[in-house]
Design a protein around this motif. Structure first.
Motif, PDB file in Angstrom:
ATOM      1  N   LYS A 162      -5.027   3.744 -10.652  1.00  0.00           N
ATOM      2  CA  LYS A 162      -3.870   3.083 -11.274  1.00  0.00           C
ATOM      3  C   LYS A 162      -2.600   3.729 -10.749  1.00  0.00           C
ATOM      4  O   LYS A 162      -2.552   4.931 -10.563  1.00  0.00           O
ATOM      5  CB  LYS A 162      -3.907   3.276 -12.791  1.00  0.00           C
ATOM      6  N   LEU A 163      -1.572   2.945 -10.567  1.00  0.00           N
ATOM      7  CA  LEU A 163      -0.294   3.527 -10.159  1.00  0.00           C
ATOM      8  C   LEU A 163       0.385   4.181 -11.364  1.00  0.00           C
ATOM      9  O   LEU A 163       0.336   3.669 -12.480  1.00  0.00           O
ATOM     10  CB  LEU A 163       0.623   2.451  -9.595  1.00  0.00           C
ATOM     11  N   LEU A 164       1.030   5.317 -11.119  1.00  0.00           N
ATOM     12  CA  LEU A 164       1.827   5.942 -12.187  1.00  0.00           C
ATOM     13  C   LEU A 164       3.083   5.119 -12.480  1.00  0.00           C
ATOM     14  O   LEU A 164       3.521   5.048 -13.628  1.00  0.00           O
ATOM     15  CB  LEU A 164       2.267   7.351 -11.780  1.00  0.00           C
ATOM     16  N   THR A 165       3.617   4.511 -11.441  1.00  0.00           N
ATOM     17  CA  THR A 165       4.875   3.780 -11.598  1.00  0.00           C
ATOM     18  C   THR A 165       4.799   2.784 -12.745  1.00  0.00           C
ATOM     19  O   THR A 165       3.857   1.998 -12.835  1.00  0.00           O
ATOM     20  CB  THR A 165       5.230   2.996 -10.311  1.00  0.00           C
TER      21      THR A 165
ATOM     22  N   GLU B  23       0.991   8.142  -3.760  1.00  0.00           N
ATOM     23  CA  GLU B  23       0.419   8.838  -4.914  1.00  0.00           C
ATOM     24  C   GLU B  23      -0.882   9.542  -4.527  1.00  0.00           C
ATOM     25  O   GLU B  23      -1.197  10.613  -5.041  1.00  0.00           O
ATOM     26  CB  GLU B  23       0.216   7.856  -6.087  1.00  0.00           C
ATOM     27  N   HIS B  24      -1.627   8.943  -3.605  1.00  0.00           N
ATOM     28  CA  HIS B  24      -2.884   9.567  -3.179  1.00  0.00           C
ATOM     29  C   HIS B  24      -2.622  10.865  -2.419  1.00  0.00           C
ATOM     30  O   HIS B  24      -3.218  11.898  -2.720  1.00  0.00           O
ATOM     31  CB  HIS B  24      -3.676   8.588  -2.307  1.00  0.00           C
TER      32      HIS B  24
ATOM     33  N   LEU C 105      -2.005  12.920 -11.483  1.00  0.00           N
ATOM     34  CA  LEU C 105      -2.268  12.207 -10.230  1.00  0.00           C
ATOM     35  C   LEU C 105      -3.759  12.176  -9.918  1.00  0.00           C
ATOM     36  O   LEU C 105      -4.275  11.160  -9.422  1.00  0.00           O
ATOM     37  CB  LEU C 105      -1.483  12.851  -9.085  1.00  0.00           C
TER      38      LEU C 105
ATOM     39  N   ARG D 299     -11.965   1.039  -5.427  1.00  0.00           N
ATOM     40  CA  ARG D 299     -10.526   1.205  -5.182  1.00  0.00           C
ATOM     41  C   ARG D 299      -9.708   0.823  -6.405  1.00  0.00           C
ATOM     42  O   ARG D 299      -8.678   1.429  -6.687  1.00  0.00           O
ATOM     43  CB  ARG D 299     -10.084   0.324  -4.006  1.00  0.00           C
TER      44      ARG D 299
ATOM     45  N   ALA E 229      -7.024   5.397  -0.417  1.00  0.00           N
ATOM     46  CA  ALA E 229      -5.630   5.773  -0.701  1.00  0.00           C
ATOM     47  C   ALA E 229      -4.765   4.557  -1.035  1.00  0.00           C
ATOM     48  O   ALA E 229      -3.845   4.645  -1.833  1.00  0.00           O
ATOM     49  CB  ALA E 229      -5.021   6.544   0.468  1.00  0.00           C
ATOM     50  N   GLY E 230      -5.061   3.422  -0.416  1.00  0.00           N
ATOM     51  CA  GLY E 230      -4.234   2.237  -0.658  1.00  0.00           C
ATOM     52  C   GLY E 230      -4.670   1.425  -1.866  1.00  0.00           C
ATOM     53  O   GLY E 230      -4.020   0.448  -2.229  1.00  0.00           O
TER      54      GLY E 230
ATOM     55  N   ARG F 293      -5.538   8.672  -9.492  1.00  0.00           N
ATOM     56  CA  ARG F 293      -6.216   8.378  -8.228  1.00  0.00           C
ATOM     57  C   ARG F 293      -7.727   8.495  -8.339  1.00  0.00           C
ATOM     58  O   ARG F 293      -8.427   8.396  -7.335  1.00  0.00           O
ATOM     59  CB  ARG F 293      -5.713   9.302  -7.095  1.00  0.00           C
TER      60      ARG F 293
ATOM     61  N   LEU G 214      -9.632  10.974  -8.645  1.00  0.00           N
ATOM     62  CA  LEU G 214      -9.970  11.936  -7.596  1.00  0.00           C
ATOM     63  C   LEU G 214     -11.358  12.577  -7.735  1.00  0.00           C
ATOM     64  O   LEU G 214     -12.086  12.652  -6.733  1.00  0.00           O
ATOM     65  CB  LEU G 214      -8.875  13.015  -7.515  1.00  0.00           C
TER      66      LEU G 214
ATOM     67  N   PHE H  85       9.019   8.242 -10.228  1.00  0.00           N
ATOM     68  CA  PHE H  85       7.947   7.290 -10.509  1.00  0.00           C
ATOM     69  C   PHE H  85       8.346   6.236 -11.538  1.00  0.00           C
ATOM     70  O   PHE H  85       7.539   5.385 -11.903  1.00  0.00           O
ATOM     71  CB  PHE H  85       6.684   8.037 -10.955  1.00  0.00           C
TER      72      PHE H  85
ATOM     73  N   PHE I 239       0.802  -1.225   0.000  1.00  0.00           N
ATOM     74  CA  PHE I 239       0.000   0.000   0.000  1.00  0.00           C
ATOM     75  C   PHE I 239       0.837   1.280   0.000  1.00  0.00           C
ATOM     76  O   PHE I 239       0.290   2.374  -0.084  1.00  0.00           O
ATOM     77  CB  PHE I 239      -0.957  -0.020   1.204  1.00  0.00           C
TER      78      PHE I 239
ATOM     79  N   GLU J  87       3.010   2.629  -2.244  1.00  0.00           N
ATOM     80  CA  GLU J  87       2.995   3.441  -3.464  1.00  0.00           C
ATOM     81  C   GLU J  87       1.630   4.109  -3.704  1.00  0.00           C
ATOM     82  O   GLU J  87       1.579   5.316  -3.934  1.00  0.00           O
ATOM     83  CB  GLU J  87       3.427   2.587  -4.664  1.00  0.00           C
ATOM     84  N   PRO J  88       0.508   3.359  -3.654  1.00  0.00           N
ATOM     85  CA  PRO J  88      -0.770   4.050  -3.859  1.00  0.00           C
ATOM     86  C   PRO J  88      -1.038   5.122  -2.811  1.00  0.00           C
ATOM     87  O   PRO J  88      -1.564   6.189  -3.140  1.00  0.00           O
ATOM     88  CB  PRO J  88      -1.816   2.928  -3.796  1.00  0.00           C
TER      89      PRO J  88
END
Lengths: 336, 336
Positions: free
Chosen positions: B160-163, A124-125, B131, B156, A304-305, B135, B137, B186, A118, A120-121
């Motif tokens: 998506k992760l940016l990485t 990023e959050h 971001l 959830r 966030a995770g 996220r 958002l 990232f 958790f 990294e997410p």
């Protein structure tokens, strides 16, 4: 052409029984089952839907060597064979008591969590929160202002650059460490607060005695404190009063570390410029909760995770620890 | 005690007349006037309110050695004394013609812009977009979902992760260079497109001939193209068709580089997952513009370059160039 039987199949013996109470989606479940084979998986009759709720007690738990998920505390205490618990979340409030820690220690049960998954997410959050706040994004996405309006330059000037600003992170763990890395190109002044300074931290660390001064200087206050007896309502009226006028407060730790009434007062009076919360107490806040009425309070529903590969990565992380467990190596994210 | 007269006051002579057409707020105006003294400032009778609109013609311009703002093109062409123009924006479409460039070259008039001032806010704005998109958002801030709801894990997993994702930047200038710096932690795969590769770029650079392939691979397509004859509707139906299904498109350059109808179609059919636009054509879009009806189109009102200290930093940037101009040094952000 010779047919080769994969070596692992020849040598792997069904040694361990793994109790897994998480309701995994099919791909993650397949990954877990295929990778664990020929070890046994025990599934509960009533799998939990959330990574955050306590699993129901399950008779199958008695046969488990290993538990992966949010195992029921009574089941753990009644178990005879249990050697290792991997909690499927980063937070572990339910298990974080002196009694439970002692019991695990006495019985030689290893406890790990899934915080690596958790990190990294969450980073990023909170970074998305910081940039959305700095860029005034919620207002900007709703604005219908014209370039030539007298209001336009004023609207533009409500944004602030992150560069050079002052950040205070409460709780120095894997999220803080990674957050410092991703903030590095912005040349911010970053300070952390940690109960016990170890000396290997990547930023200056203060103890709670220096918190009032640090709060007076911080433009961004990032709360990643875990929820335990010491941190209950850690952010109360006094702490919010110590904050710099115009600071932005973020909470991606646990809702119970913040007195929501004190937070409401600080936001209503515009002492804090804004709050961005992924966690609250309770969760979710009721529709008529005062915090929901504030234009400067932004709330996401404990996501966030979360990310697309979350469950697959949870299983991968468990499997890596399972590999280490079999070899007697140190486990990742060990908490007890 | 000896009273010291500051040396600059003794030696500075009122050599230059600076025409400044920007309606600066008091603090920035004071900074400009105090710092230029004893040089002369000519203010127009009708100052322009925006950094983006062409200033009215003004008789005072005839006496100017230097122009700072968005000077009227006819005033420039009719001027006799003009030696240097500093445009108060990053974009300079109005001046970006073959004829104007030749005229400036023949008459030895230097032209600079203010792109350095807008680099950091533009980078933070597009990063906020990236971001916020990753996220999820806008949806997350409106969500009222409970942790234990079956929908919650699905919600959830929309993040998506940016990485590890793939970024394509169109237009390799100061914004791209800085964006690459801030994205570095990232570990994304970043490619740039530039008309002429120079070899000193910090990322792999492609030409337009390789664009279709690059568009097929990019998760994030960041358009920072300037607006000129070559870039008009650069993003048309064909280009959007080349984009990877599910890609996110960002525009912080100029609205005219995108065919808004083609963008609408690509978003409506969910070929593009989302678009985040700070610039459109026209600006602002009318309230009933089709793009405003889409749930996956997010629009801010041309504010990417804005921030609290914007005008002060515009003046500081001009003053630094004025210092260089007086000493005969190379000016910053020279464009002609």
């Amino acid at each position: 052409m010779e047919v080769q039987v994969p070596r692992p199949l020849l040598f792997r013996m069904p040694e361990f029984a793994v109790f897994s109470d998480t309701d995994l989606p099919p791909s993650a479940k397949d990954l877990l089952q295929n990778s664990l084979f020929p070890h046994k998986i025990i599934l509960p009759s009533n799998p939990s839907l959330s990574l955050l709720t306590n699993a129901d007690s399950d008779p199958g738990f008695l046969f488990a060597d290993i538990a992966f998920g949010q195992p029921n505390i009574n089941d753990i205490l009644n178990s005879k064979k249990l050697k290792w618990i991997q909690i499927s979340s980063a937070g572990f409030t339910r298990y974080d008591t002196e009694d439970f820690r002692n019991e695990m220690k006495e019985r030689g049960i290893i406890v790990t969590n899934s915080s690596s998954v958790f990190t990294e997410p969450c980073v990023e959050h909170v970074f998305a929160f910081m940039l959305a706040s700095a860029r005034n994004l919620p207002d900007a996405l709703n604005a219908r202002i014209k370039n030539a309006d007298p209001e336009w330059p004023r609207f533009r000037h409500e944004s602030k650059l992150l560069t050079g600003q002052n950040v205070l992170i409460l709780g120095y763990g894997s999220i803080a460490i990674r957050l410092v890395e991703v903030l590095k190109p912005f040349r911010m002044k970053i300070t952390g607060m940690r109960r016990k300074k170890r000396g290997d931290e990547s930023i200056p660390i203060i103890g709670s005695e220096d918190l009032p001064k640090a709060l007076r200087e911080a433009d961004h206050i990032i709360n990643i404190l875990p929820d335990n007896l010491d941190s209950k309502y850690y952010f109360n009226s006094d702490r919010f009063r110590d904050c710099k006028q115009g600071a932005v407060f973020y909470n991606i730790g646990r809702g119970a570390t913040v007195d929501q009434v004190a937070l409401y007062e600080s936001l209503r009076s515009n002492h804090l410029a804004a709050a961005w919360l992924d966690v609250t107490e309770p969760e979710p806040l009721s529709e008529d909760h005062p915090l929901r009425s504030l234009k400067n309070c932004f709330i996401t529903p404990h996501v966030a995770g979360g990310y697309q590969e979350e469950f697959t990565d949870l299983v991968r992380h468990f499997l890596e620890n399972f590999r280490r467990f079999q070899k007697g190596e140190n486990l990742l994210d060990r908490i007890m």
